[in-house]
Design an enzyme around this catalytic site. Structure first.
Site, mmCIF file in Angstrom:
data_model
loop_
_atom_site.group_PDB
_atom_site.id
_atom_site.type_symbol
_atom_site.label_atom_id
_atom_site.label_comp_id
_atom_site.label_asym_id
_atom_site.label_seq_id
_atom_site.Cartn_x
_atom_site.Cartn_y
_atom_site.Cartn_z
ATOM 1 N N GLU A 291 0.869 -1.315 0.140
ATOM 2 C CA GLU A 291 -0.160 0.041 -0.078
ATOM 3 C C GLU A 291 0.785 1.156 -0.042
ATOM 4 O OE1 GLU A 291 -2.951 -2.794 1.646
ATOM 5 O OE2 GLU A 291 -1.130 -2.305 2.490
ATOM 6 N N THR A 292 0.186 2.318 -0.842
ATOM 7 C CA THR A 292 0.791 3.665 -0.909
ATOM 8 C C THR A 292 -0.310 4.569 -0.248
ATOM 9 O OG1 THR A 292 2.560 3.151 -2.517
ATOM 10 C CG2 THR A 292 1.558 5.360 -2.253
#
Length: 274
Positions: free
Chosen positions: A45-46
């Site tokens: 995830e970002t």
């Protein structure tokens, strides 16, 4: 240029948790720019910190995997709250931070370690025979090896699968090509008296992540399903062992709510040009 942090989540040991890339002051970025950066980091995830639209929130968060956006995810929630506080964010309350995201408002409690309040499940209940067959094929196990299963979806789409024990979880060799749209969380208990209660693994190839190292949303759903029944109301889960990580997820059931906590530490600081 925007401020950037990469935060390691769910381990008190350096570089043994699950990293999340956090972009500060992300107002003005387009969805394509967010998606492109998330593909480039290639992390599970970002996240992007934005101005909240709710008066009750301290900040707004958008969460992206390499394969698309999520309404909620656990380790990005803790890592982004850590990054926001470290960068000088001042919450409305001394005791908690309130995050606005696709799943609504999420409380993040401050204390020995950050912990988020598990959001309600959007899908729960038993898994039908056809789906069990698909799950067994994806995990490359016999259907009879599945002790129990339930939908525990709090946004990412999780289905929980209980195996005989932690050793069975560690022995899984799934086939990513067989998952289709399934996001599968696998759990097994350690013997009584062990340092941790369960071993967890998270498989979500459809999101561009074959196996997520340590997963807050999945552990939240597992607790909502199993805590107080097959699991105690206060325990520590292990995750990431197969990937060489040492994830530790601290779970507590308090009344009708589940809190999921973990250690957080910044590994990288700098600026990013998106």
């Amino acid at each position: 240029m925007r401020a950037f942090r990469q935060v390691d989540v769910f381990s008190d040991q350096s570089l043994l948790g699950n990293p999340v890339a956090v972009v500060h002051d992300a107002d003005g970025l387009t969805e394509e720019e967010m998606a492109r950066f998330a593909r480039w980091t290639n992390l599970s995830e970002t996240t992007f910190l934005l101005t909240p639209t709710s008066d009750a929130a301290d900040y707004r968060l958008r969460i992206w995997t390499p394969g698309g956006e999520l309404p909620f995810a656990g380790h990005p929630t803790l890592g982004s709250a850590h990054a926001w506080l470290e960068a000088g964010g001042v919450p409305r309350s001394d005791d908690e931070v309130v995050q606005e995201c696709g799943a609504g408002l999420v409380q993040v409690r401050r204390g020995l370690r950050l912990a988020f309040a598990a959001p309600p499940l959007v899908r729960s209940g038993p898994v039908d025979i056809d789906d069990l067959t698909r799950i067994a094929a994806a995990l490359q196990i016999d259907e009879h090896d599945i002790v129990d299963a339930a939908w525990i979806d709090n946004g990412p789409g999780w289905v929980g699968v209980l195996l005989a024990d932690a050793a069975a979880v560690l022995a899984c060799t799934p086939d990513p090509r067989a998952f289709s749209s399934l996001d599968i969380g696998v759990v097994g208990l350690y013997p009584a008296g062990s340092d941790v209660a369960i071993e967890v693994r998270a498989f979500c190839p459809g999101l561009g992540v074959v196996e997520d190292p340590v997963t807050g949303s999945l552990n939240a759903g597992l607790a909502q399903w199993l805590a107080g029944n097959r699991l105690p109301t206060l325990y520590v889960a292990s995750q990431g062992t197969v990937l060489g990580r040492q994830g530790r997820v601290h779970v507590s059931v308090e009344g009708d709510g589940v809190w999921v906590g973990g250690d957080t530490r910044t590994s990288i600081t700098g600026t990013v040009d998106i």
